[in-house]
Design a protein around this motif. Structure first.
Motif, mmCIF file in Angstrom:
data_model
loop_
_atom_site.group_PDB
_atom_site.id
_atom_site.type_symbol
_atom_site.label_atom_id
_atom_site.label_comp_id
_atom_site.label_asym_id
_atom_site.label_seq_id
_atom_site.Cartn_x
_atom_site.Cartn_y
_atom_site.Cartn_z
ATOM 1 N N ARG A 4 23.656 59.563 36.270
ATOM 2 C CA ARG A 4 22.918 60.319 35.259
ATOM 3 C C ARG A 4 23.267 59.899 33.832
ATOM 4 O O ARG A 4 22.390 59.703 33.001
ATOM 5 C CB ARG A 4 23.158 61.827 35.459
ATOM 6 C CG ARG A 4 22.421 62.361 36.698
ATOM 7 C CD ARG A 4 22.686 63.816 36.941
ATOM 8 N NE ARG A 4 24.071 64.072 37.306
ATOM 9 C CZ ARG A 4 24.588 63.808 38.514
ATOM 10 N NH1 ARG A 4 23.834 63.251 39.447
ATOM 11 N NH2 ARG A 4 25.846 64.084 38.792
ATOM 12 N N SER A 5 24.542 59.761 33.552
ATOM 13 C CA SER A 5 24.939 59.367 32.190
ATOM 14 C C SER A 5 24.705 57.886 31.934
ATOM 15 O O SER A 5 24.599 57.471 30.778
ATOM 16 C CB SER A 5 26.415 59.686 31.959
ATOM 17 O OG SER A 5 27.242 58.834 32.742
ATOM 18 N N GLY A 6 24.642 57.094 32.996
ATOM 19 C CA GLY A 6 24.503 55.647 32.838
ATOM 20 C C GLY A 6 25.791 54.956 32.436
ATOM 21 O O GLY A 6 25.784 53.741 32.194
ATOM 22 N N ARG A 7 26.904 55.703 32.367
ATOM 23 C CA ARG A 7 28.171 55.065 32.000
ATOM 24 C C ARG A 7 28.648 54.153 33.128
ATOM 25 O O ARG A 7 28.545 54.488 34.309
ATOM 26 C CB ARG A 7 29.249 56.113 31.713
ATOM 27 C CG ARG A 7 29.001 56.944 30.463
ATOM 28 C CD ARG A 7 30.210 57.832 30.153
ATOM 29 N NE ARG A 7 29.944 58.645 28.972
ATOM 30 C CZ ARG A 7 29.483 59.900 28.999
ATOM 31 N NH1 ARG A 7 29.242 60.479 30.173
ATOM 32 N NH2 ARG A 7 29.270 60.568 27.888
ATOM 33 N N VAL A 8 29.189 53.016 32.724
ATOM 34 C CA VAL A 8 29.737 52.042 33.661
ATOM 35 C C VAL A 8 31.157 51.705 33.205
ATOM 36 O O VAL A 8 31.390 51.459 32.019
ATOM 37 C CB VAL A 8 28.893 50.757 33.704
ATOM 38 C CG1 VAL A 8 29.527 49.725 34.634
ATOM 39 C CG2 VAL A 8 27.466 51.068 34.130
ATOM 40 N N MET A 9 32.092 51.725 34.117
ATOM 41 C CA MET A 9 33.464 51.295 33.815
ATOM 42 C C MET A 9 33.834 50.119 34.707
ATOM 43 O O MET A 9 33.706 50.201 35.931
ATOM 44 C CB MET A 9 34.467 52.427 34.040
ATOM 45 C CG MET A 9 35.899 52.018 33.686
ATOM 46 S SD MET A 9 37.128 53.332 33.960
ATOM 47 C CE MET A 9 37.307 53.272 35.752
ATOM 48 N N GLU A 10 34.272 49.049 34.092
ATOM 49 C CA GLU A 10 34.862 47.929 34.819
ATOM 50 C C GLU A 10 36.372 47.990 34.637
ATOM 51 O O GLU A 10 36.860 48.175 33.511
ATOM 52 C CB GLU A 10 34.321 46.595 34.313
ATOM 53 C CG GLU A 10 32.857 46.369 34.664
ATOM 54 C CD GLU A 10 32.363 45.002 34.259
ATOM 55 O OE1 GLU A 10 31.388 44.533 34.871
ATOM 56 O OE2 GLU A 10 32.957 44.392 33.340
ATOM 57 N N LEU A 11 37.100 47.857 35.738
ATOM 58 C CA LEU A 11 38.552 47.835 35.689
ATOM 59 C C LEU A 11 39.029 46.437 36.047
ATOM 60 O O LEU A 11 38.713 45.922 37.124
ATOM 61 C CB LEU A 11 39.132 48.869 36.650
ATOM 62 C CG LEU A 11 40.652 49.048 36.618
ATOM 63 C CD1 LEU A 11 41.029 50.490 36.966
ATOM 64 C CD2 LEU A 11 41.379 48.088 37.563
ATOM 65 N N LEU A 12 39.766 45.847 35.129
ATOM 66 C CA LEU A 12 40.372 44.533 35.344
ATOM 67 C C LEU A 12 41.881 44.719 35.398
ATOM 68 O O LEU A 12 42.446 45.521 34.643
ATOM 69 C CB LEU A 12 40.007 43.559 34.230
ATOM 70 C CG LEU A 12 38.523 43.209 34.045
ATOM 71 C CD1 LEU A 12 37.812 44.243 33.182
ATOM 72 C CD2 LEU A 12 38.373 41.822 33.429
ATOM 73 N N THR A 13 42.551 43.982 36.279
ATOM 74 C CA THR A 13 44.003 44.108 36.382
ATOM 75 C C THR A 13 44.624 42.820 36.894
ATOM 76 O O THR A 13 43.933 41.982 37.480
ATOM 77 C CB THR A 13 44.383 45.289 37.300
ATOM 78 O OG1 THR A 13 45.788 45.535 37.206
ATOM 79 C CG2 THR A 13 44.001 45.015 38.751
ATOM 80 N N ASP A 14 45.932 42.694 36.671
ATOM 81 C CA ASP A 14 46.682 41.569 37.237
ATOM 82 C C ASP A 14 47.566 42.018 38.398
ATOM 83 O O ASP A 14 48.370 41.241 38.910
ATOM 84 C CB ASP A 14 47.536 40.895 36.158
ATOM 85 C CG ASP A 14 48.567 41.822 35.519
ATOM 86 O OD1 ASP A 14 48.636 43.016 35.905
ATOM 87 O OD2 ASP A 14 49.305 41.365 34.616
ATOM 88 N N GLN A 15 47.397 43.266 38.838
ATOM 89 C CA GLN A 15 48.223 43.797 39.925
ATOM 90 C C GLN A 15 47.656 43.403 41.294
ATOM 91 O O GLN A 15 46.457 43.146 41.422
ATOM 92 C CB GLN A 15 48.323 45.309 39.803
ATOM 93 C CG GLN A 15 49.036 45.758 38.538
ATOM 94 C CD GLN A 15 50.463 45.249 38.479
ATOM 95 O OE1 GLN A 15 51.334 45.658 39.233
ATOM 96 N NE2 GLN A 15 50.707 44.296 37.578
#
Length: 358
Positions: free
Chosen positions: A278-289
């Motif tokens: 609904r909000s259209g928010r997108v989160m990408e999570l990048l990590t080196d773990q």
């Protein structure tokens, strides 16, 4: 200071009179990351939606009293060892270490009084083009029975228009184990939306996950392929699409509460993508773990009143916690959490936000 990208105030006071400070890092527009020195907690993360409206997307509390009253890890920095160690016991260089157990038969998230319950120090504030705050905590030898003094340094930095970077380092004076993470509870519809995350679409860049026993300790087997299971998120799927399937692993975790096995080369890479319809928010999570704990808020039970007076209930948030695999001190086939004098533990995670049309 007018036009400053950083603001600082007092968020609350500990029973012993020490002040808990809040540092607000500003990005472009209304993007903000609010950090408090208690637990090095990410207290709020203000992110735009597809219509340009800004809202907080992490669960937690509006006032410090909520964090002090209940230990629920909202936004906290977790250590000295994130996730679980079986029976709270491991061997290090021939010595048996017994930790306090605080999660059934196991040790969880640093024990009875982990890093999430400590007052961190502000080491520096950077008012430059990429505003940042660096916090430090010194864990003495023997704290929660962990060997070695551990000097931890953590930096929250705004590294893009809507991007927050988290970098952690740790050093020790004798051999020990260390495994740190951030334990933010995300709801991309908004922390006070009252909307569960079951319709959030999740992608996890992993072909294997760790199957667990009923106490959430990885089974004595190699990582299990996600293919053909409800744990396959290599292509984006709604979190709730398969969460109630008749699967023993879903029963053991009360939903998703499993570590996904990421690339082990130590380079920053995309691990997950979360999208709110609904909000259209997108989160990408990048990590080196090497691992990513995917937790669907299974133990939120309506007993905690959070931001806006909302009761937090099951599946009201999604945790995506990058770290070394659980119980790794007892599993030589897992990535090692061992840290020796002269070595530096490093952890780098990036939360990158964007929007798409609803």
């Amino acid at each position: 200071m007018a036009g400053s990208k950083i603001k600082k105030d007092v968020f609350g006071t500990l029973p012993d009179g020490r002040n808990v400070e809040r540092i607000v890092l500003h990005g472009e527009g209304g993007f903000e990351a609010r950090v408090i020195t208690y637990g090095a907690v990410l207290q709020a993360l203000i992110v735009p939606d597809s219509k340009g409206a800004y809202d907080d997307v992490v669960l937690g509390h509006d006032a410090f009293s909520g964090y002090l009253a209940e230990r629920k890890f909202f936004g906290a920095t977790v250590g000295r060892y994130a996730n679980r160690i079986a029976k709270g016991q491991f061997s290090l260089d021939g010595e048996t270490v017994q930790l306090p157990v605080n999660n059934g038969p196991n040790a969880l998230h640093g024990g009875l009084d982990g890093f999430d319950r400590k007052l961190w120090e502000i080491a520096s504030i950077d008012e430059g083009a990429e505003p940042a705050v660096t916090l430090t905590y010194v864990s003495p030898h023997g704290e929660e029975n962990y060997p070695g003094r551990l000097d931890v340094r953590l930096t929250y930095r705004v590294t893009g228009p809507a991007e927050l970077s988290l970098s952690m380092e740790a050093r020790t004076d004798r051999p020990t184990i260390v495994n740190l993470t951030n334990h933010s509870f995300f709801n991309l519809e908004g922390a006070t939306s009252g909307s569960p995350i079951l319709d959030h679409r999740l992608m996890v860049a992993a072909e294997h996950f760790l199957a667990i026993d009923p106490t959430a300790i990885p089974l004595p087997e190699p990582p299990r392929a996600v293919a053909g299971t409800p744990f396959d998120f290599r292509n984006a799927q709604a979190v709730g699409a398969r969460i109630r399937e008749n699967d023993q692993q879903l029963r053991n975790g009360k939903g998703y509460d499993h570590t996904y096995c990421l690339a082990r080369d130590g380079r920053l890479a995309l691990a997950a993508r979360l999208e709110a319809p609904r909000s259209g928010r997108v989160m990408e999570l990048l990590t080196d773990q090497p691992g990513l704990q995917v937790y669907s808020g299974n133990y939120l039970d309506g007993t905690i009143s959070g931001k806006g007076g909302k009761l937090y209930r099951q599946s009201d948030a999604m945790c995506l916690e990058p770290h070394i695999w659980p119980n790794s001190p007892n599993r030589p086939d897992f990535p090692s959490p061992r840290l020796a004098p002269g070595e530096v533990y490093r952890h780098h995670t990036v939360y990158r936000f964007a929007v798409k049309s609803p």
